[in-house]
Design an enzyme around this catalytic site. Sequence first.
Site, mmCIF file in Angstrom:
data_model
loop_
_atom_site.group_PDB
_atom_site.id
_atom_site.type_symbol
_atom_site.label_atom_id
_atom_site.label_comp_id
_atom_site.label_asym_id
_atom_site.label_seq_id
_atom_site.Cartn_x
_atom_site.Cartn_y
_atom_site.Cartn_z
ATOM 1 N N GLU A 149 2.291 1.735 -3.315
ATOM 2 C CA GLU A 149 1.277 2.455 -4.390
ATOM 3 C C GLU A 149 0.966 3.806 -3.903
ATOM 4 O OE1 GLU A 149 -2.518 1.034 -2.932
ATOM 5 O OE2 GLU A 149 -3.505 1.475 -5.140
ATOM 6 N N CYS A 159 -8.604 -2.193 3.925
ATOM 7 C CA CYS A 159 -8.536 -3.383 4.557
ATOM 8 C C CYS A 159 -9.897 -3.519 5.650
ATOM 9 C CB CYS A 159 -7.334 -3.335 5.280
ATOM 10 S SG CYS A 159 -7.044 -1.895 6.520
ATOM 11 N N LYS A 193 -15.540 -9.757 7.570
ATOM 12 C CA LYS A 193 -14.579 -10.545 6.855
ATOM 13 C C LYS A 193 -15.169 -11.795 6.111
ATOM 14 C CE LYS A 193 -10.935 -8.104 7.589
ATOM 15 N NZ LYS A 193 -10.261 -7.529 6.177
ATOM 16 N N CYS A 212 -10.447 -2.193 14.790
ATOM 17 C CA CYS A 212 -10.595 -3.585 14.740
ATOM 18 C C CYS A 212 -10.998 -4.276 16.271
ATOM 19 C CB CYS A 212 -9.793 -4.531 14.059
ATOM 20 S SG CYS A 212 -9.540 -4.157 12.486
ATOM 21 N N GLU A 264 -16.333 -10.469 3.057
ATOM 22 C CA GLU A 264 -15.187 -10.405 2.135
ATOM 23 C C GLU A 264 -14.731 -11.500 1.835
ATOM 24 O OE1 GLU A 264 -11.360 -9.146 4.098
ATOM 25 O OE2 GLU A 264 -11.328 -7.465 2.837
ATOM 26 N N GLU A 318 0.864 -1.195 -0.097
ATOM 27 C CA GLU A 318 0.013 -0.025 -0.034
ATOM 28 C C GLU A 318 0.790 1.224 -0.018
ATOM 29 O OE1 GLU A 318 -3.328 -0.341 2.475
ATOM 30 O OE2 GLU A 318 -3.820 1.736 2.157
ATOM 31 N N SER A 373 -7.220 2.060 -2.058
ATOM 32 C CA SER A 373 -6.096 1.471 -2.220
ATOM 33 C C SER A 373 -6.339 0.081 -2.926
ATOM 34 C CB SER A 373 -5.152 1.143 -1.056
ATOM 35 O OG SER A 373 -4.204 0.157 -1.050
ATOM 36 N N GLU A 430 -13.912 -12.128 -6.542
ATOM 37 C CA GLU A 430 -12.378 -11.778 -6.856
ATOM 38 C C GLU A 430 -11.497 -12.662 -5.988
ATOM 39 O OE1 GLU A 430 -15.114 -9.554 -6.231
ATOM 40 O OE2 GLU A 430 -14.053 -8.046 -5.397
#
Lengths: 171, 631, 676
Positions: free
Chosen positions: C286, C303, C362, C507, C365, C283, C323, C370
């Site tokens: 980037e 994230c 999650k 988190c 996710e 990240e 990102s 993908e």
Amino acid sequence: MEEVTQEVTLERRFEKVNAILEKHAYNPSNLVGILQEVQEEYRYLPEEILTYIATALGVSPAYVYGVATFYAQFSLKPKGKHIIRVCDGTACHVKGSSAVLKYVREYLGLREGEDTTRDLLFTVETVACIGACALAPAMMVNEDVYGLLTEDKVKEILERYEEGREGTDGV
Amino acid sequence: MVFKDRASLENTVLELKAKAKKKRVLVCGGLGCLAKGAQKVFDLLVERLAIEKLDIQVEKLEEELHHPVKTGCMGLCEAGPLVMIEPQGILYLRVKPEDVAEIVEETLKKGEIVERLVYQEEENGRRATWPLMKDVPFYRKQVKVVLRNCGSIDPESLEDYLVRDGYLALAKVITEMSPDEVIGEITKSGLRGRGGGGFPTGRKWQFARVVKADRKYIICNGDEGDPGAFMDRSVMEGDPHSVVEGMAIAGYAIGAQEGYIYVRAEYPLAVRRLKKAIQDARSAGLLGQNILGTSFSFDIVIREGAGAFVCGEETALIASIEGKRGMPNPRPPYPANKGLWGKPTVINNVETLANVPVIILRGAEWFRSFGTLTSPGTKTFALAGKVKNTGLVEVPMGITIRELVFDIGGGIQNDRPFKAIQIGGPSGGCLTETHLDLPIDYDSLCSAGAIMGSGGLIVLDEDTCIVEVARFFMNFTQNESCGKCVPCREGTKHMLSLLQRVVDGKATTEDLELLERTATVVKDASLCGLGKTAPNPVLTTLRYFRDEYLDHVLQRVCPAHVCQAMKEYVIDPEKCRSCGKCARVCPVSCISGRPKVPYLIDQNQCIKCGSCFEACPFDAIMVNWRRKNHE
Amino acid sequence: MSDTMEKKVVVIDGQEVALNGEKNILEVAKKANIDIPTFCYHSDLSVYGACRMCLVEVEGRGLMPSCSTPPEPGMVIRTSTARVLEARKTILELYLANHDRDCTVCERNLNCRLQEMAARMGIKEVRFGERKEKVPKDTSTFSLVRDPNRCILCGDCVRACREIEGIGIYDFTLRGPRAQVEPAFGKKLSEVECVYCGQCAIRCPTAALVVRSEVDKAWEAVLSKEKFVVAQIAPAVRVAVGEAFGLPPGEITTGKIVAALKKIGFDRVYDTSFSADLTVLEEAEEFFRRLQKGERLPQFTSCCPSWVVYAERNYPFYLEHLSSARSPQQMFGSVIKHFVTRLENIPREQIVSVSIMPCVAKKFEARRPEYVHDEIPDVDIVLSAQETIRMIKSANIDFKELEPVPFDVPLSAGSGAGVLFGVTGGVTEAVLRYAYERLTGKELKEVEFKGIRGLESVREAEVDFDGRTVKVAIVHGLARAQQLIREVREGKRYYDFIEVMNCPGGCIGGGGMPLGYPDYLAVLRKRAEGLYNADRLSVVRKAQDNPAIKFLYEQWLKHPGSEVAEEHLHTRYRSRRRISNEIIRIQEAKSSQKVDVAVCVGTSCYLKGSYNLLQELLRLVKEYRVEDKVSIGATFCLERCSQGPNIRVNDAVISGVREENLRDIFEREIFSKVKE
């Protein structure tokens, strides 16, 4: 009921909803007033219109749905052209409002659980009190009040609306 | 007319008074009379008078005929349509369109009274009549303060209101009194909230006054939802300007710039009249920016309710105006500190506000000359039920229940014995014969376990089952509960089902105990006034009519012969022909029998549907009310 | 004027307590160690005052709710009078009478506030009967299960979703005893704008909202002989698992958790801090590229899956700004399924990758298409901290007594920076530790960036990188993030880098963490402290110094941003509709062979003038006299938000519709179809 719903929706113009929202300045505080005017236009509150209103006002659809289901005035199912409100307030109750309700429903041919006639001409509701206690038992059809009701009077009044001869002469 | 300052207003008022027509024929346009055909009476009158005017114009120009006015509620709804003739003050009852011609001929033109149309009572064959309104027993003991204009002006006419010193109080307040002085006067008058709470109005205004905020609000609570109450409706329909003026004065006192009138959706006429009144007041410079040329600006917006009784509660009302579900919020914080949109807000009942202009004009002392020490002034009531004269009344506080029911109300219909009176609607209680001499004021009623409420009064006779009354009100409250807090949402649900068991003859004494204990908790623990007062009908009826409950529970008897479950269907063995029709239609198959033997209904299984009664071709089934066992 | 200060005191249960700005009686009671029960009070949510459990008797005022009544000097308060006890008991009975009382088979058995109160008050009978109604559960999402039969209408979920998330998928509906809490129109969670974060579930006092459990799947995997089960443990989990076993919040129990998992039968246990370090490198690199080119700024972290799905639905103009780096969970998933397979020489089909997360989003996710290749997801099972605790308990393990066990090599090391990912500001701090050395070439001595730590909802910092000032912002709590983003959009604020975390605290406040009752904010603070301590205890505190990371790049990825990295560690985002497909019919064609046109009036298209296009279309249809052959409606989202305004003609979506080209499009796409 599906086809009838669509017909009713299509008669109305979606533009009206936007005009109503504009008039209320897209202010979420005016939600109750907005819903009242939209219901007047559509005769009920269709689900997709409520979602649209939520998007336009920037509030969550759950919030609009919560307000729409809280107030007794709002209906999420189509309502009839004429709203009959049979008063079940104390005075009327004591003078036989349950019988009046029975006459009305029988005359209109409503089955258990049904509140609106198939032709969407009448919807029957009970209200807690319309303030016409001296004329108990009483009912309202739209904005007109009818009192001292008997089975015959009820028939006569409903016939008049069916034939399009509305308006109160008192009685 | 536009009033640029106080002087121009006062001058106009004087002019209007001078020009005011002395000869008027007033037709009551209250809801009750309208529903009985008053509009037709009025239209016919107007027609006749127009014709007569033409004739007279041809003959004698100087003889003026009566000016017809459709007014607000005159009060004696039982006897509508009502017509009053001024200046004599003659009152005609039950006027029909056919009577109009005679009234015009005899009374308007000749000044003679039409005997059959006046108030009359018959006693021992003797007939007594009272042609003048002020003498009529129904009106004699009333004092019209809130209803001062109701029934004697055209509610849609600003001029009519001005003739009655309209807006002079507002003018006085904003030109020569400070807000503190206004609050002082209202406090001195002892005016207490007329919506039911009875909180001292002056004190409430003071709370809001001292809070520093950039915006403040006045809200008029026109969400009169008590079944059986129509006082506020009558004021809003019959004298809307009094509410407007009262609000403006209140706004000045606390420092508010904006007012809301929250009217329930079921009152479309009230909404229309208020809107017109506001419009007219605005056009005349009595509302809006810089009223009467002073720096005081105040305007009013109308909001309609959407069918929720709970929105009569202050914080729920505020939530509704804010576009939310009408659910109340815990207090503190109180609206006077943090109300509408977090700003100091005063919420007053329609009747409370209607008192304000006249208190300012005539003074706190004058107001205190009516009523009692702790409850000065008057109170409007909607008198209904089994009383002879039902309708809208206004009496000084402190009047006894006896006077109200028997002198004003004319006593029980058919002269039957008095059983009870229900005061305060679904939040109130039932009082008995022993309370007949109780003075009607906030504190006395409270100590008897009832509340003043908004003013609904229902008179009950022996044909009313008190348990059913409690069940009826609990059913109402249950439907209107917002569902936020558990004591009200669940507690009233269970109380209702317990009451239903009593009414259905299925209850035990444990049920009664549970009912009472639950009622106490609901009263103690509910979040808002709706929940806190919902148990009142149950608690007062248990307190004063416990025997009637016990009759239902222990003996399965309904002394008033109302609760259907206490009926018994019995087959008369003499008449029964054993045809078996009844057994076939019985939905629970509780009728047994054989040919040649009279059929028998098992009372334990019988659900009292009456199908057998309808089916029997020989009239052999009797319907009896269970009777008490006298041990 | 006398010298003595007027003592501001209240008396509560006979104790004198000095007032010090407490906003309600509840807080005062806490100071006196009096635990007044509540269901609907949370210090970080607005006061609701509905559950009535907190009623106390105030002398002269009757029963008052202690959550909303401010204390006044001189008040005499009693929390357990006869009146209060009668009320509390009856109220509990009323709750229980409308509740599914099958506790033994309930998700929240032994962990339920209603159950706890019933036990505390010694309820022996419910005089009001039982609940007869049975409503089906909503299991439409991967993350949560909603059970209306257990709802006590406290409204905590309504307020949490409205105030903390700024979304509001729940509200009260209907009235009185028929009142319910439900999503709009009674829809399922998957049909409304839920971002699957579970903030509602960690506040729910009963089992009305719980985490959707994958424990059975996990047991099946570890007990199977063929499967090679690899676990990764997220940073935040290690400071909270102990709470369920009597240890204080914030105590680092990493070693014990690894030991427990090994006992249960996991074959490998790794540390998500490792892949967090990966994320830092990917990240940050980037970010530098974007800084150099001055494009796609601000860069948003990606994230947090709830934040990502929210952005996909609401910020089509910022999708390119997120990102492209995957979350640590997904990066590790890729590593496990594409590198560990090689390392351990085990075929991909045999590996089961389990992530142990503080988060329930999650679960959503892990199932994004993908991240699934040939029907094999990179992460097969996501276990929340709560589920892990349950698994440990059902394995008969005495957690407190376990000897700590280290992570498995060679992917064991996670730097202190990676560990910080679990707390708000952690990602940013980790990136800054890397960025400093990378851009200045100098060694970073002071690794702790205290200025960006803390629990305020928005924190900012300006960092000097080699002469260029970079502005960063850190925000947690989605509602607050929405506000910040609005200001950025309106140009009122500017940042180069924004870290967005959906959950307050980051988190550590995730929807899958143990319920921090009764003092949630204190628990959050302790957990944060725990992570900062874990960072301090780490040997390696910067991602770039992590030898395991160097190893992975050497062996597989080559360098950050490489082709391999792009394929396995980066991703793309797409617009999603917020509202399930609804059509407002405005004009219905009579003919059976009709052309069906829908104009999108979702926010993005609406703001670009789609409403006017709708009007124009209606006029065109009349002009060309094809009213009976063309149906026109309005719909909510065609998921091409950045290319709008969009319209749909039969099944095709046409983008970029404007007043100038509308007539052309009409003739070409609609009128032409009519003539056929």
